[in-house]
Design a protein around this motif. Structure first.
Motif, PDB file in Angstrom:
ATOM      1  N   GLY A 113       0.800  -1.221   0.000  1.00 14.01           N
ATOM      2  CA  GLY A 113       0.000   0.000   0.000  1.00 14.01           C
ATOM      3  C   GLY A 113       0.832   1.269   0.000  1.00 14.01           C
ATOM      4  N   GLY A 114       2.067   1.202  -0.504  1.00  8.03           N
ATOM      5  CA  GLY A 114       2.916   2.381  -0.546  1.00  8.03           C
ATOM      6  C   GLY A 114       3.580   2.717   0.770  1.00  8.03           C
ATOM      7  N   LYS A 115       3.427   1.860   1.757  1.00  7.75           N
ATOM      8  CA  LYS A 115       4.032   2.092   3.071  1.00  7.75           C
ATOM      9  C   LYS A 115       4.885   0.888   3.454  1.00  7.75           C
ATOM     10  CE  LYS A 115       0.145   4.860   4.612  1.00  7.75           C
ATOM     11  NZ  LYS A 115      -0.815   4.598   3.553  1.00  7.75           N
ATOM     12  N   GLN A 116       5.781   1.097   4.397  1.00  8.99           N
ATOM     13  CA  GLN A 116       6.666   0.030   4.847  1.00  8.99           C
ATOM     14  C   GLN A 116       6.355  -0.295   6.304  1.00  8.99           C
ATOM     15  OE1 GLN A 116      10.651   1.381   4.132  1.00  8.99           O
ATOM     16  NE2 GLN A 116      10.271   1.719   1.961  1.00  8.99           N
ATOM     17  N   TYR A 117       6.376  -1.594   6.619  1.00  7.76           N
ATOM     18  CA  TYR A 117       6.036  -2.063   7.965  1.00  7.76           C
ATOM     19  C   TYR A 117       7.105  -3.034   8.445  1.00  7.76           C
ATOM     20  CZ  TYR A 117       1.436  -0.344   6.587  1.00  7.76           C
ATOM     21  OH  TYR A 117       0.403   0.440   6.150  1.00  7.76           O
ATOM     22  N   ARG A 118       7.512  -2.900   9.714  1.00  3.83           N
ATOM     23  CA  ARG A 118       8.426  -3.858  10.333  1.00  3.83           C
ATOM     24  C   ARG A 118       7.558  -4.899  11.022  1.00  3.83           C
ATOM     25  NH1 ARG A 118      10.918  -5.449  15.034  1.00  3.83           N
ATOM     26  NH2 ARG A 118      13.148  -5.866  14.860  1.00  3.83           N
ATOM     27  N   VAL A 119       7.702  -6.164  10.645  1.00  7.07           N
ATOM     28  CA  VAL A 119       6.837  -7.212  11.161  1.00  7.07           C
ATOM     29  C   VAL A 119       7.662  -8.373  11.695  1.00  7.07           C
ATOM     30  CG1 VAL A 119       4.936  -6.649   9.612  1.00  7.07           C
ATOM     31  CG2 VAL A 119       6.619  -8.321   8.897  1.00  7.07           C
ATOM     32  N   ALA A 120       7.065  -9.099  12.604  1.00  2.00           N
ATOM     33  CA  ALA A 120       7.609 -10.346  13.125  1.00  2.00           C
ATOM     34  C   ALA A 120       6.434 -11.311  13.256  1.00  2.00           C
ATOM     35  CB  ALA A 120       8.281 -10.124  14.477  1.00  2.00           C
ATOM     36  N   ALA A 121       6.726 -12.583  13.436  1.00  2.00           N
ATOM     37  CA  ALA A 121       5.660 -13.586  13.548  1.00  2.00           C
ATOM     38  C   ALA A 121       4.787 -13.265  14.764  1.00  2.00           C
ATOM     39  CB  ALA A 121       6.254 -14.979  13.677  1.00  2.00           C
ATOM     40  N   GLY A 122       3.470 -13.271  14.561  1.00  3.91           N
ATOM     41  CA  GLY A 122       2.534 -12.996  15.641  1.00  3.91           C
ATOM     42  C   GLY A 122       2.097 -11.544  15.726  1.00  3.91           C
ATOM     43  N   ASP A 123       2.708 -10.646  14.967  1.00  2.02           N
ATOM     44  CA  ASP A 123       2.333  -9.224  15.002  1.00  2.02           C
ATOM     45  C   ASP A 123       1.001  -9.002  14.298  1.00  2.02           C
ATOM     46  OD1 ASP A 123       4.654  -8.636  16.295  1.00  2.02           O
ATOM     47  OD2 ASP A 123       5.611  -7.623  14.602  1.00  2.02           O
ATOM     48  N   LYS A 124       0.285  -7.960  14.741  1.00  2.00           N
ATOM     49  CA  LYS A 124      -0.926  -7.515  14.060  1.00  2.00           C
ATOM     50  C   LYS A 124      -0.643  -6.127  13.508  1.00  2.00           C
ATOM     51  CE  LYS A 124      -4.205 -10.064  16.876  1.00  2.00           C
ATOM     52  NZ  LYS A 124      -5.334  -9.983  17.811  1.00  2.00           N
TER      53      LYS A 124
ATOM     54  N   ILE B 268      -6.854  -5.519   8.527  1.00  2.00           N
ATOM     55  CA  ILE B 268      -6.078  -5.875   9.713  1.00  2.00           C
ATOM     56  C   ILE B 268      -5.485  -7.257   9.471  1.00  2.00           C
ATOM     57  CG2 ILE B 268      -6.126  -6.232  12.195  1.00  2.00           C
ATOM     58  CD1 ILE B 268      -8.641  -4.407  12.219  1.00  2.00           C
ATOM     59  N   LEU B 269      -4.152  -7.351   9.542  1.00  2.00           N
ATOM     60  CA  LEU B 269      -3.440  -8.591   9.266  1.00  2.00           C
ATOM     61  C   LEU B 269      -2.753  -9.108  10.516  1.00  2.00           C
ATOM     62  CD1 LEU B 269      -1.565  -7.685   5.961  1.00  2.00           C
ATOM     63  CD2 LEU B 269      -3.674  -8.966   6.176  1.00  2.00           C
ATOM     64  N   LYS B 270      -2.680 -10.438  10.632  1.00  4.34           N
ATOM     65  CA  LYS B 270      -1.863 -11.087  11.652  1.00  4.34           C
ATOM     66  C   LYS B 270      -0.778 -11.865  10.925  1.00  4.34           C
ATOM     67  CE  LYS B 270      -1.767 -14.123  15.586  1.00  4.34           C
ATOM     68  NZ  LYS B 270      -2.495 -14.977  16.495  1.00  4.34           N
ATOM     69  N   ILE B 271       0.469 -11.554  11.232  1.00  4.20           N
ATOM     70  CA  ILE B 271       1.597 -12.198  10.563  1.00  4.20           C
ATOM     71  C   ILE B 271       1.747 -13.608  11.130  1.00  4.20           C
ATOM     72  CG2 ILE B 271       4.049 -12.041  10.039  1.00  4.20           C
ATOM     73  CD1 ILE B 271       2.332  -9.754   8.906  1.00  4.20           C
ATOM     74  N   THR B 272       1.696 -14.605  10.253  1.00  8.10           N
ATOM     75  CA  THR B 272       1.792 -15.992  10.711  1.00  8.10           C
ATOM     76  C   THR B 272       3.204 -16.535  10.599  1.00  8.10           C
ATOM     77  OG1 THR B 272       1.087 -16.735   8.527  1.00  8.10           O
ATOM     78  CG2 THR B 272      -0.610 -16.519  10.208  1.00  8.10           C
ATOM     79  N   ALA B 273       3.915 -16.187   9.517  1.00  5.33           N
ATOM     80  CA  ALA B 273       5.264 -16.727   9.347  1.00  5.33           C
ATOM     81  C   ALA B 273       6.080 -15.827   8.436  1.00  5.33           C
ATOM     82  CB  ALA B 273       5.210 -18.133   8.757  1.00  5.33           C
ATOM     83  N   ILE B 274       7.382 -15.824   8.682  1.00  4.99           N
ATOM     84  CA  ILE B 274       8.321 -15.138   7.800  1.00  4.99           C
ATOM     85  C   ILE B 274       9.259 -16.203   7.273  1.00  4.99           C
ATOM     86  CG2 ILE B 274      10.162 -13.434   7.637  1.00  4.99           C
ATOM     87  CD1 ILE B 274       8.811 -11.969   9.952  1.00  4.99           C
ATOM     88  N   GLY B 275       9.250 -16.387   5.980  1.00  5.21           N
ATOM     89  CA  GLY B 275      10.089 -17.427   5.404  1.00  5.21           C
ATOM     90  C   GLY B 275       9.722 -17.674   3.967  1.00  5.21           C
ATOM     91  N   ALA B 276      10.439 -18.571   3.329  1.00  3.28           N
ATOM     92  CA  ALA B 276      10.241 -18.837   1.911  1.00  3.28           C
ATOM     93  C   ALA B 276       9.546 -20.171   1.708  1.00  3.28           C
ATOM     94  CB  ALA B 276      11.587 -18.806   1.199  1.00  3.28           C
ATOM     95  N   GLN B 277       8.439 -20.415   2.407  1.00  5.74           N
ATOM     96  CA  GLN B 277       7.744 -21.690   2.279  1.00  5.74           C
ATOM     97  C   GLN B 277       7.251 -21.896   0.856  1.00  5.74           C
ATOM     98  OE1 GLN B 277       6.693 -19.524   4.748  1.00  5.74           O
ATOM     99  NE2 GLN B 277       7.335 -20.536   6.607  1.00  5.74           N
ATOM    100  N   GLU B 278       6.636 -20.897   0.254  1.00 11.13           N
ATOM    101  CA  GLU B 278       6.079 -21.059  -1.089  1.00 11.13           C
ATOM    102  C   GLU B 278       7.185 -21.240  -2.109  1.00 11.13           C
ATOM    103  OE1 GLU B 278       3.114 -18.329  -2.236  1.00 11.13           O
ATOM    104  OE2 GLU B 278       2.018 -18.506  -0.369  1.00 11.13           O
ATOM    105  N   THR B 279       8.306 -20.552  -1.904  1.00  9.48           N
ATOM    106  CA  THR B 279       9.419 -20.695  -2.834  1.00  9.48           C
ATOM    107  C   THR B 279       9.970 -22.112  -2.781  1.00  9.48           C
ATOM    108  OG1 THR B 279       9.926 -18.378  -2.423  1.00  9.48           O
ATOM    109  CG2 THR B 279      11.611 -19.655  -3.521  1.00  9.48           C
ATOM    110  N   LYS B 280      10.039 -22.706  -1.597  1.00  8.41           N
ATOM    111  CA  LYS B 280      10.529 -24.079  -1.464  1.00  8.41           C
ATOM    112  C   LYS B 280       9.601 -25.044  -2.197  1.00  8.41           C
ATOM    113  CE  LYS B 280      12.846 -23.383   2.959  1.00  8.41           C
ATOM    114  NZ  LYS B 280      12.820 -23.682   4.379  1.00  8.41           N
ATOM    115  N   LYS B 281       8.296 -24.827  -2.079  1.00 12.75           N
ATOM    116  CA  LYS B 281       7.340 -25.694  -2.771  1.00 12.75           C
ATOM    117  C   LYS B 281       7.512 -25.577  -4.277  1.00 12.75           C
ATOM    118  CE  LYS B 281       3.789 -25.516   0.796  1.00 12.75           C
ATOM    119  NZ  LYS B 281       2.457 -24.999   1.132  1.00 12.75           N
TER     120      LYS B 281
END
Length: 122
Positions: free
Chosen positions: A8-19, A91-104
């Protein structure tokens, strides 16, 4: 582990479990979404490469923000206009940070590469 994502044109610092509250994204409450525009990732003071890194999130709700009053006035001309605006948010809840889809995708690519030479020889 943390990541900095752009949406959305903005930057957010996120970690797993953040809203976080971001600009409106398509999707229903309860569905999952992938944020692929990762600018930076790391753990503590160590930075990690962001090639193919994705952030998985779950949509908690679609909501509207606070009302903003837009009042225009030109003095001595009897000109007054009053409007209101409410921005749509997701409103989003961060579930995971990683390359799961890339691995698949990489696993599927390896499987098709393994089949391709056999088909070419036959």
């Amino acid at each position: 582990m943390f990541a900095i994502v752009r949406t959305g044109g903005k930057q957010y610092r996120v970690a797993a479990g953040d809203k976080i509250v971001v600009e409106k994204l398509d999707g229903e409450a309860g569905s999952s979404i992938t944020l692929g525009d990762v600018l930076l990732a790391g753990e503590g003071s160590d930075l990690k490469p962001t090639d193919g890194l994705t952030v998985s999130a779950e949509i908690i709700a679609q909501a509207k923000g606070e009302k903003v009053i837009v009042f225009k006035k030109r003095r001595r001309h009897n000109y007054r206009r009053k409007n209101g605006h409410r921005q749509n948010h997701t409103i989003l809840k961060i579930t995971a940070i990683g390359a799961q889809e890339t691995k698949k995708k990489a696993a599927k690519a390896k499987a098709t590469e393994g089949d391709a030479p056999a088909a070419a020889e036959a």
